[in-house]
Write an enzyme that holds these catalytic residues in place. Structure first.
Site, short mmCIF file in Angstrom:
data_model
loop_
_atom_site.label_atom_id
_atom_site.label_comp_id
_atom_site.label_asym_id
_atom_site.label_seq_id
_atom_site.Cartn_x
_atom_site.Cartn_y
_atom_site.Cartn_z
N ASN A 24 3.22 19.64 -20.73
CA ASN A 24 2.97 18.74 -21.87
C ASN A 24 3.07 19.47 -23.20
OD1 ASN A 24 2.49 16.52 -20.20
ND2 ASN A 24 0.38 17.17 -19.85
N HIS A 65 11.49 9.48 -27.28
CA HIS A 65 10.49 10.38 -26.69
C HIS A 65 10.93 11.85 -26.78
CE1 HIS A 65 7.30 11.92 -24.23
NE2 HIS A 65 8.16 12.39 -23.35
N HIS A 76 2.99 12.20 -28.61
CA HIS A 76 2.41 10.89 -28.32
C HIS A 76 1.78 10.29 -29.57
CE1 HIS A 76 2.22 11.55 -23.69
NE2 HIS A 76 3.36 11.02 -24.08
N LYS A 129 10.00 23.07 -13.05
CA LYS A 129 9.11 21.94 -12.80
C LYS A 129 8.65 21.95 -11.35
CE LYS A 129 7.75 17.44 -13.72
NZ LYS A 129 7.84 16.27 -14.56
N HIS A 163 3.63 17.51 -26.34
CA HIS A 163 3.40 16.09 -26.04
C HIS A 163 2.19 15.51 -26.77
CE1 HIS A 163 6.50 16.65 -23.09
NE2 HIS A 163 6.43 15.39 -22.70
N LYS A 200 5.01 11.64 -11.10
CA LYS A 200 4.21 10.83 -12.03
C LYS A 200 4.89 9.47 -12.18
CE LYS A 200 1.85 14.12 -15.05
NZ LYS A 200 1.76 14.66 -16.42
N ARG A 239 0.81 -1.23 0.00
CA ARG A 239 0.00 0.00 0.00
C ARG A 239 0.84 1.28 0.00
NH1 ARG A 239 -3.25 -3.02 3.66
NH2 ARG A 239 -4.95 -3.98 2.47
N ARG A 269 -0.17 22.43 -14.54
CA ARG A 269 0.84 21.39 -14.80
C ARG A 269 0.78 20.88 -16.23
NH1 ARG A 269 2.97 16.39 -11.01
NH2 ARG A 269 4.36 15.53 -12.60
N GLU A 307 13.56 18.11 -24.19
CA GLU A 307 12.75 18.49 -23.01
C GLU A 307 13.29 19.78 -22.38
OE1 GLU A 307 9.97 17.13 -21.58
OE2 GLU A 307 9.86 15.08 -22.36
N GLU A 315 -2.22 17.92 -11.73
CA GLU A 315 -2.51 18.35 -13.10
C GLU A 315 -3.99 18.63 -13.34
OE1 GLU A 315 0.05 16.59 -16.16
OE2 GLU A 315 -1.67 16.64 -17.50
N1 GLY Z 1 6.17 15.30 -17.76
C1 GLY Z 1 5.11 16.15 -17.44
C2 GLY Z 1 4.76 16.19 -15.99
O1 GLY Z 1 5.46 15.62 -15.17
O2 GLY Z 1 3.77 16.74 -15.63
#
Ligand code: GLY
Length: 378
Positions: free
Chosen positions: A250, A271, A257, A232, A253, A148, A126, A246, A190, A242
């Site tokens: 992206n 990527h 994607h 960040k 992105h 994330k 958990r 946030r 990035e 997000e």
């Molecule tokens: N890579 C985008 C984020 O961490 O929100």
């Protein structure tokens, strides 16, 4: 910056706040630097074979010198490890090692290791705490910070996961020297993204110093990584889950994607390369929609191309792409809302914004002008 002392950036999340320590020769000091975060004096380092071959012994020796007992779990390298099967295997190995809830694991690798080990930590008994020691430029500036964690499924990338913040991040710039040049460059995609989305002065600095960053010069590299992490950290502190701002991270992105889905999420298009091309496309699309001056889009493209990264759809492996298929992928993106297309667009360099309800017909026209095929459905 004093390279020896490094730089520390705080991710301000109240009781779950943590520090990102960026600098050189940090792996060799890992015993001392990680000890305050490993009160049990034991840990399991989760890594992949490439990272283990290059740096595994050094990290283990440093931890042991700091009085921390280490077990290593070495995973096969590559995106396919970030799967339900890979997760099951990792959890089984942690159970064999009898980790309990007070223990912490160390994710030592790039985005795949960080995402997988982070997700394992989120659900193991958990939830246990974990530390990120990112070893790629992409992981240092982006994926190791912000919590994330995820695995891929047949339906798409990162569709199963959790927000689970690390309790510490140690980013040693020296390990970037052993990265394949293409991977370093992809990570730089990035880095450019951060300037493009929210810091025009940083973008200007990258225009002048990008060559030195890519050449691995210590001062410029440290500045670039630290600035990305600062940005960040600030965005994550404002919007951890997000629900708003946030999503600016992206930028590029949604295009990326879709292109990665068409090229198989592998060597054909890394990527970071997809993100670089996606940023160029997002700026040109913004210009096409009349929200961004064409000069800003041209400037974004010049910096991306100048770093040896792709900017044009028709030049990518896999071209020509089918415009409708690309748009279908975009509609399945996690950001898409009730079938509507959501994009991060820009009003200029450093001025990204979230655009909801983007018109499908305008997008198809743009993609066709970029060289994508318009099938019968388009
Ligand atoms: N890579 C985008 C984020 O961490 O929100």
């Amino acid at each position: 910056m004093n390279a020896e002392a490094g730089r520390r950036v705080q991710v301000d999340l109240g009781g779950r706040a943590y520090e990102v320590h960026i600098g050189t020769r940090l792996i060799d000091q890992a015993g001392e630097l990680l000890a305050p975060h490993l009160p049990r004096r034991r840990t399991v380092v989760v890594t992949d074979r490439h990272v283990a071959d290059h740096h595994g012994e050094r990290l283990a020796a440093a931890l042991e010198a700091g009085g921390i007992a280490v077990d290593m779990v070495v995973l096969p390298p590559g995106e396919q490890t970030k799967s339900f099967a890979g997760l099951e295997d990792l959890i089984a190995r942690l159970l064999v090692l009898k980790l309990d809830r007070g223990d912490r694991i160390v994710a030592f690798g790039g985005g795949v290791v960080g995402d997988l080990a982070g997700f394992a930590a989120a659900i193991y008994k958990r939830g246990i705490d974990f530390i990120q020691v990112p070893t790629t430029l992409l992981a240092q500036v982006d994926s190791s910070v912000g919590g994330k964690t995820a695995i891929d499924t047949a339906a798409g990338k990162n569709l199963v996961g959790a927000f689970h913040q690390p309790c510490f991040v140690l980013a040693d710039l020296d390990v970037l020297a052993t990265l394949p040049e293409r991977e370093l460059r992809a990570g730089y995609g990035e880095v450019l993204k951060y300037g493009l989305l929210g810091d025009a002065a940083f973008f200007g600095w990258l225009e002048a110093n990008g060559g030195a960053v890519l050449a691995g010069e210590a001062g410029p590299l440290a500045h670039a990584v630290a600035r990305c992490v600062e940005m960040k950290a600030q965005i994550v502190a404002e919007d951890e889950r997000e629900t708003g701002r946030r999503a600016l991270l992206n930028l590029g992105h949604t295009f990326a994607h879709a292109l990665e889905s068409e090229t198989g999420f592998g060597e054909a298009l890394l990527h970071g390369e997809a993100v670089a091309a996606g940023c160029a496309l997002a700026f040109r699309f913004s210009a096409e929609l009349g929200v961004c001056p064409p000069e800003a889009a041209a400037r974004a493209e010049a910096a991306i191309a100048g770093a040896g990264l792709p900017t044009r759809l028709r030049a990518l492996a896999g071209a020509p792409f089918d415009a409708s298929r690309l748009v279908d992928h975009m509609a399945q993106d996690k950001k898409a809302e009730a079938g509507g297309l959501v994009f991060v667009l820009a009003r200029g360099i450093g001025e990204a914004f979230i655009a909801k309800g983007v018109d499908r017909a305008a997008l198809l026209r743009f993609l066709a002008a970029e060289g994508a095929r318009l099938g019968p459905a388009g």
